[in-house]
Design a protein around this motif. Structure first.
Motif, PDB file in Angstrom:
ATOM      1  N   GLU B 189       0.858  -1.675   0.140  1.00  0.00           N
ATOM      2  CA  GLU B 189       0.306  -0.386   0.183  1.00  0.00           C
ATOM      3  C   GLU B 189       1.027   1.282  -0.033  1.00  0.00           C
ATOM      4  O   GLU B 189       0.715   2.438   0.735  1.00  0.00           O
ATOM      5  CB  GLU B 189      -0.522   0.471   1.192  1.00  0.00           C
ATOM      6  CG  GLU B 189      -1.618  -0.928   1.373  1.00  0.00           C
ATOM      7  CD  GLU B 189      -2.987  -1.578   2.164  1.00  0.00           C
ATOM      8  OE1 GLU B 189      -3.972  -0.367   1.949  1.00  0.00           O
ATOM      9  OE2 GLU B 189      -3.585  -2.515   2.727  1.00  0.00           O
ATOM     10  N   THR B 191       0.732   3.847  -1.790  1.00  0.00           N
ATOM     11  CA  THR B 191      -0.135   5.146  -1.696  1.00  0.00           C
ATOM     12  C   THR B 191      -1.103   5.190  -1.187  1.00  0.00           C
ATOM     13  O   THR B 191      -1.267   6.309  -1.076  1.00  0.00           O
ATOM     14  CB  THR B 191      -0.427   5.292  -3.143  1.00  0.00           C
ATOM     15  OG1 THR B 191      -1.828   4.263  -3.034  1.00  0.00           O
ATOM     16  CG2 THR B 191       0.257   4.928  -4.169  1.00  0.00           C
ATOM     17  N   ASP B 195      -1.542  11.466  -0.779  1.00  0.00           N
ATOM     18  CA  ASP B 195      -3.591  12.310  -2.241  1.00  0.00           C
ATOM     19  C   ASP B 195      -3.289  11.835  -3.639  1.00  0.00           C
ATOM     20  O   ASP B 195      -2.544  10.902  -3.591  1.00  0.00           O
ATOM     21  CB  ASP B 195      -3.909  13.482  -1.607  1.00  0.00           C
ATOM     22  CG  ASP B 195      -1.881  14.468  -2.646  1.00  0.00           C
ATOM     23  OD1 ASP B 195      -1.255  13.767  -3.369  1.00  0.00           O
ATOM     24  OD2 ASP B 195      -2.129  15.558  -2.347  1.00  0.00           O
ATOM     25  N   ALA B 196      -3.726  12.063  -4.419  1.00  0.00           N
ATOM     26  CA  ALA B 196      -4.270  11.374  -5.624  1.00  0.00           C
ATOM     27  C   ALA B 196      -3.088  11.783  -5.855  1.00  0.00           C
ATOM     28  O   ALA B 196      -2.284  11.019  -7.059  1.00  0.00           O
ATOM     29  CB  ALA B 196      -5.580  11.953  -6.050  1.00  0.00           C
ATOM     30  N   ALA B 197      -2.835  12.873  -6.675  1.00  0.00           N
ATOM     31  CA  ALA B 197      -1.554  12.565  -7.017  1.00  0.00           C
ATOM     32  C   ALA B 197      -0.162  12.592  -6.321  1.00  0.00           C
ATOM     33  O   ALA B 197       0.486  12.142  -7.512  1.00  0.00           O
ATOM     34  CB  ALA B 197      -1.032  14.987  -7.311  1.00  0.00           C
ATOM     35  N   GLY B 199       0.676   9.987  -4.857  1.00  0.00           N
ATOM     36  CA  GLY B 199      -0.190   9.059  -5.711  1.00  0.00           C
ATOM     37  C   GLY B 199       0.075   8.218  -6.542  1.00  0.00           C
ATOM     38  O   GLY B 199       0.807   7.898  -7.396  1.00  0.00           O
ATOM     39  N   TRP B 200       0.052   9.497  -7.930  1.00  0.00           N
ATOM     40  CA  TRP B 200      -0.625   8.579  -8.801  1.00  0.00           C
ATOM     41  C   TRP B 200       1.014   8.920  -9.651  1.00  0.00           C
ATOM     42  O   TRP B 200       1.845   8.168  -9.873  1.00  0.00           O
ATOM     43  CB  TRP B 200      -0.629   9.861  -9.861  1.00  0.00           C
ATOM     44  CG  TRP B 200      -0.528   9.506 -11.002  1.00  0.00           C
ATOM     45  CD1 TRP B 200      -0.068  10.768 -12.614  1.00  0.00           C
ATOM     46  CD2 TRP B 200      -0.865   8.752 -12.311  1.00  0.00           C
ATOM     47  NE1 TRP B 200       0.254  10.639 -13.061  1.00  0.00           N
ATOM     48  CE2 TRP B 200      -0.600   8.395 -13.575  1.00  0.00           C
ATOM     49  CE3 TRP B 200      -1.637   6.855 -11.512  1.00  0.00           C
ATOM     50  CZ2 TRP B 200      -0.413   8.102 -14.783  1.00  0.00           C
ATOM     51  CZ3 TRP B 200      -1.501   6.882 -13.015  1.00  0.00           C
ATOM     52  CH2 TRP B 200      -0.959   6.929 -14.401  1.00  0.00           C
ATOM     53  N   GLU B 201       1.982   9.643  -8.418  1.00  0.00           N
ATOM     54  CA  GLU B 201       3.567   9.810  -9.155  1.00  0.00           C
ATOM     55  C   GLU B 201       4.607   8.522  -8.294  1.00  0.00           C
ATOM     56  O   GLU B 201       5.237   8.327  -9.050  1.00  0.00           O
ATOM     57  CB  GLU B 201       4.283  11.331  -7.555  1.00  0.00           C
ATOM     58  CG  GLU B 201       5.727  11.574  -8.581  1.00  0.00           C
ATOM     59  CD  GLU B 201       5.299  11.989  -9.479  1.00  0.00           C
ATOM     60  OE1 GLU B 201       6.563  11.885 -10.567  1.00  0.00           O
ATOM     61  OE2 GLU B 201       4.378  12.332 -10.421  1.00  0.00           O
ATOM     62  N   THR B 220      -2.567  -3.005  -3.038  1.00  0.00           N
ATOM     63  CA  THR B 220      -2.980  -1.498  -3.309  1.00  0.00           C
ATOM     64  C   THR B 220      -4.276  -1.767  -3.165  1.00  0.00           C
ATOM     65  O   THR B 220      -4.641  -2.524  -3.764  1.00  0.00           O
ATOM     66  CB  THR B 220      -2.282  -1.193  -4.567  1.00  0.00           C
ATOM     67  OG1 THR B 220      -2.784  -0.192  -4.416  1.00  0.00           O
ATOM     68  CG2 THR B 220      -2.732  -1.456  -5.868  1.00  0.00           C
ATOM     69  N   ASN B 222      -5.180   1.106  -4.024  1.00  0.00           N
ATOM     70  CA  ASN B 222      -5.328   2.324  -5.586  1.00  0.00           C
ATOM     71  C   ASN B 222      -5.840   1.779  -6.904  1.00  0.00           C
ATOM     72  O   ASN B 222      -4.806   0.545  -7.339  1.00  0.00           O
ATOM     73  CB  ASN B 222      -3.974   2.621  -5.612  1.00  0.00           C
ATOM     74  CG  ASN B 222      -3.897   3.979  -5.982  1.00  0.00           C
ATOM     75  OD1 ASN B 222      -4.679   4.320  -7.424  1.00  0.00           O
ATOM     76  ND2 ASN B 222      -2.993   4.770  -6.058  1.00  0.00           N
ATOM     77  N   THR B 223      -7.119   2.100  -6.885  1.00  0.00           N
ATOM     78  CA  THR B 223      -7.474   1.114  -8.906  1.00  0.00           C
ATOM     79  C   THR B 223      -6.722   1.865  -9.532  1.00  0.00           C
ATOM     80  O   THR B 223      -6.378   1.520 -10.507  1.00  0.00           O
ATOM     81  CB  THR B 223      -9.637   1.452  -8.705  1.00  0.00           C
ATOM     82  OG1 THR B 223      -9.664   2.881  -8.965  1.00  0.00           O
ATOM     83  CG2 THR B 223      -9.789   0.629  -7.537  1.00  0.00           C
ATOM     84  N   GLU B 224      -5.816   3.416  -9.626  1.00  0.00           N
ATOM     85  CA  GLU B 224      -5.372   3.831 -10.483  1.00  0.00           C
ATOM     86  C   GLU B 224      -3.951   2.918 -10.906  1.00  0.00           C
ATOM     87  O   GLU B 224      -3.724   2.104 -11.724  1.00  0.00           O
ATOM     88  CB  GLU B 224      -5.224   4.994 -10.910  1.00  0.00           C
ATOM     89  CG  GLU B 224      -6.248   6.288 -11.118  1.00  0.00           C
ATOM     90  CD  GLU B 224      -5.983   8.014 -11.177  1.00  0.00           C
ATOM     91  OE1 GLU B 224      -5.016   7.989 -10.448  1.00  0.00           O
ATOM     92  OE2 GLU B 224      -6.061   8.137 -11.965  1.00  0.00           O
TER      93      GLU B 224
END
Ligand SMILES: Nc1ncnc2c1ncn2[C@@H]1O[C@H](COP(=O)(O)OP(=O)(O)OP(=O)(O)O)[C@@H](O)[C@H]1O
Ligand SMILES: [Mg+2]
Lengths: 290, 241
Positions: B189, B191, B195-197, B199-201, B220, B222-224
Motif C-alpha cells: 500500500e 499510496t 493524496d491522488a497526485a 499517489g499517481w507519482e 494496493t 488504489n484502482t489507478e
C-alpha cells in the motif's frame, strides 16, 4: 634560627584560645592595667570589628575574664581572616595579639597550648616539622595539612555523604535515561524492525542502538555537568554571602566529572545493550506495527 | 522448479512466466497464525510466480492475506506449509542471517508508512542498505544521489524525513528500496497515505522501475495503480480469487 624569627615576627595567636575573648567594656570599671609606654597592638577580624563598631586606630579593653583586670590595647589592623570551614558558622569575637601581650593578658607566663607558625616557604613545611620535632622537647609540631587530616573526620563523613548523594543522583538519572529509552522505545522498536526487514544484520542494528544509547548518555552527562557547574556556582554565591566569607563551599572536580561521565556512559551502554538484546529477540514484523 | 510447475503457476496467476524470468514464487503456500485466542488461516494455498520486468498488483478486501503473502515472498516470514522460492532458494531452508543477506541484496521494501530513519538525511537513508552491503563511501554517495535524482528529489538530499512531505518521503523510501539494485521490489500500500497526485507519482515510478527489469509486486487499494499493472491478482480469504 629561622623558626624563632618566624615566631617573633609573625606569630599571632588565635584568640580562640580559652579566655582570650575580647569583651567590649560596659558598666563600672573593674581593675585596669595601665600600660607603661605605647599601647599593645592587636589585630581584629573584620567581622569582629563590624560587630563592635570599631575601626583601625581605635582602642579596646581586653580581659581574660569579666572580672578583669582590663588591658587597654590599640587596634593596629582590621583584617579578613582565612576561615576554616569549621569556623564559618561560628559567631564569636576574635582578636589576635602578640605572644608577650597574650601572656600578660592571661597571666600565665608559659602556658601556651599551641602556636601557629607561618612559613615563608610553605613547601618546606614537612622539613620544618621534622627539624622542630628533632630539636625541641615538650611539644610537637604538625603541618597544617596533618592537622586538617586529624581534625577532618567530620569532613570525611560529609564528603562521603556527598559522594553518595551524587552516585544516587547519577543512578536516578540513569533510570530516567532508561525510561526515556523505553518511552522512545516505540519509535526505536519500529526503526529496528525496519532495519531488520530491509536486511540490516543483527550486529549492525545492535551497534546502531548502542551508538544511540551512548550518544544519549553523553548528551545527558554533558547536560548534567553543565547543571552541576551552575548549581555549584549558585551554592557558592549563596553561602559566601550568607557567611560573609570567601571559602569555596562547592567544587566540581575533574575526578568527579570523570566519575560522572564514566558512570553515565557505562550505564548508557548497559541500557543500550539491554534494549538491543530485547529488540533483536523479537520478530521484525511484530516491531513495525502493521 | 521444472517447466510443468511454472506453467501451472502461470495458469494460476493468469500469465505465462518463463522460468528464467521468475524471481520469486509461492507453491501451495499456507500460513497459519496460532494464537491463544484461536487459529487464523491467513493464506490457504497460494501458488504464484513473480517475474522480472513485470508490475504485479495484488488487490482484495482487508484481512484477505495480501501483506502476509508479500512478507512470505520477501523472505521476512516463513510459510507454515508449501514452499516460497526466492531467487532459486527455498526460504525455509535458509538461516535468519542468510535471509537477511538475501533481502539486503536482492529485495527492496516499500511500506505504507514509509519507515525512513528520522535521524538520517534522505541521502543517508538511501545509502544505508549500501553501507550494510559494503559499498565504498564515494560509490554509495554517488548512487544515493543518482537514485534521489531519479525519484525527483536531488534537491532534498540533505533533508531529514521530518522536513519532507508524505509523497517525498515515499519517493525517498523507493530510492532506498532500489539502493542495492534488487531483483524484487515489494510495496505494501505505497499510496495509502498519499493524496491522488502524490499517489499517481508513486504509481508512475513503480511502473518505470518494473520496465527497467525489476519484478515489482504492489499491494494496493488504489484502482489507478492496480490498473497500470501488467498483471492483477485478486485475493479473497487467503486464496487467489
Ligand atoms: N502476526 C499475526 N498474528 C496473528 N494473526 C495475523 C498476524 N498477521 C496477520 N494476521 C491475520 O492474518 C490475516 C491476513 O492478514 P494480512 O495482514 O495479510 O491482511 P491484508 O490483506 O494485508 O489486510 P489489509 O488490507 O487490512 O492490510 C488477518 O486476519 C490478520 O488478522
Ligand atoms: Mg496489509
Amino acid at each position: 634560627m629561622r623558626a624563632r624569627a618566624g615566631l617573633a615576627l609573625a606569630a599571632l595567636l588565635a584568640a580562640a584560645i580559652a579566655g582570650a575573648v575580647a569583651a567590649a567594656r560596659t558598666g563600672a570599671a573593674p581593675p585596669r592595667v595601665a600600660p607603661a609606654g605605647p599601647l599593645p597592638e592587636v589585630f581584629l577580624s573584620d567581622r569582629t570589628a563590624a560587630r563592635l563598631g570599631i575601626r583601625e586606630g581605635d582602642t579596646l579593653e581586653l580581659a581574660a575574664s569579666p572580672a578583669g583586670p582590663w588591658h587597654l590595647v590599640r587596634i593596629a589592623r582590621v583584617y579578613r581572616p582565612v576561615l576554616y570551614p569549621t569556623d564559618v558558622a561560628l559567631r564569636g569575637l576574635d582578636v589576635r595579639l602578640h605572644l608577650p601581650d597574650l601572656q600578660a593578658l592571661l597571666r600565665e607566663g608559659d602556658q601556651v597550648d599551641s602556636i601557629v607558625v607561618r612559613l615563608r616557604d610553605p613547601a618546606r613545611a614537612d622539613e620544618m616539622v621534622a627539624r622542630l620535632n628533632a630539636v625541641a622537647l615538650g611539644f610537637r609540631a604538625y603541618t597544617s595539612a596533618d592537622l586538617a587530616r586529624r581534625n577532618s573526620s567530620t569532613f570525611e563523613v560529609i564528603s562521603r555523604f556527598h559522594r553518595a548523594i551524587s552516585v544516587v543522583a547519577i543512578l536516578a538519572s540513569s533510570v530516567f535515561l532508561a525510561a526515556i529509552m523505553t518511552l522512545r522505545g516505540e519509535e526505536l522498536r519500529r526503526q529496528v524492525g525496519v532495519m531488520r526487514l530491509i536486511g540490516i544484520s543483527r550486529r549492525s542494528v545492535a551497534a546502531a542502538v548502542l551508538l544511540i544509547a551512548t550518544g544519549v548518555a553523553l548528551l545527558g552527562s554533558a547536560v548534567g555537568i553543565g547543571l552541576g557547574y551552575a548549581l555549584s556556582a549558585a551554592i557558592n554565591v549563596y553561602y559566601r554571602r550568607a557567611f560573609d566569607t570567601t571559602i569555596l563551599f562547592s567544587q566540581v572536580t575533574p575526578a568527579l566529572l570523570g566519575l560522572v561521565a564514566a558512570l553515565s556512559v557505562a550505564l548508557g551502554i548497559a541500557a543500550g545493550a539491554a534494549t538491543a538484546w530485547r529488540l533483536l529477540h523479537r520478530p521484525p514484523l511484530d516491531q513495525i506495527g502493521r | 522448479m521444472d517447466d510443468a510447475q511454472a506453467v501451472a503457476q502461470a495458469q494460476h496467476a493468469g500469465g505465462a512466466p518463463a522460468p528464467d524470468r521468475v524471481v520469486a514464487s509461492a507453491d501451495a503456500v499456507v500460513k497459519v497464525y496460532r494464537m491463544p485466542g484461536g487459529t487464523v488461516h491467513a493464506l490457504r494455498g497460494i501458488t504464484l510466480a513473480v517475474e522480472r520486468g513485470t508490475l504485479l498488483s495484488i488487490v482484495g478486501p482487508s484481512g484477505c492475506g495480501k501483506s502476509t503473502l508479500l512478507h512470505l515472498l520477501g523472505g521476512v516470514d516463513l510459510p507454515t506449509a508449501g514452499t516460497v522460492t526466492l531467487l532459486g532458494q527455498p526460504t525455509a531452508s535458509l538461516s535468519d542471517a542468510a535471509l537477511a543477506r538475501l533481502r539486503l541484496r536482492h529485495v527492496g521494501f516499500v511500506f505504507q508508512r514509509f519507515f525512513l530513519l528520522p535521524m538520517l538525511t534522505a541521502e543517508e537513508n538511501v545509502a544505508l542498505p549500501m553501507m550494510e552491503a559494503g559499498v565504498a563511501q564515494p560509490d554509495r554517495r554517488r548512487r544515493a544521489r543518482a537514485l534521489l535524482e531519479r525519484v525527483g528529489l536531488a534537491h532534498r538530499s540533505q533533508h531529514r524525513p521530518g522536513q519532507l512531505s508524505g509523497g517525498e518521503m515515499q519517493r525517498v523510501a523507493i530510492a532506498r528500496a532500489l539502493a542495492n539494485r534488487p531483483a524484487l521490489l515489494l510495496a505494501d500500500e505505497p499510496t495509502g497515505e498519499l493524496d491522488a497526485a502524490a499517489g499517481w507519482e508513486i504509481a508512475r515510478l513503480l511502473r518505470e522501475i518494473s520496465r527497467d527489469g525489476c519484478a515489482v509486486v504492489v499491494v494496493t487499494h488504489n484502482t489507478e495503480l492496480a490498473a497500470i499493472a501488467d498483471r492483477q491478482v485478486r485475493m479473497r480469504d487467503g486464496t487467489i480469487a
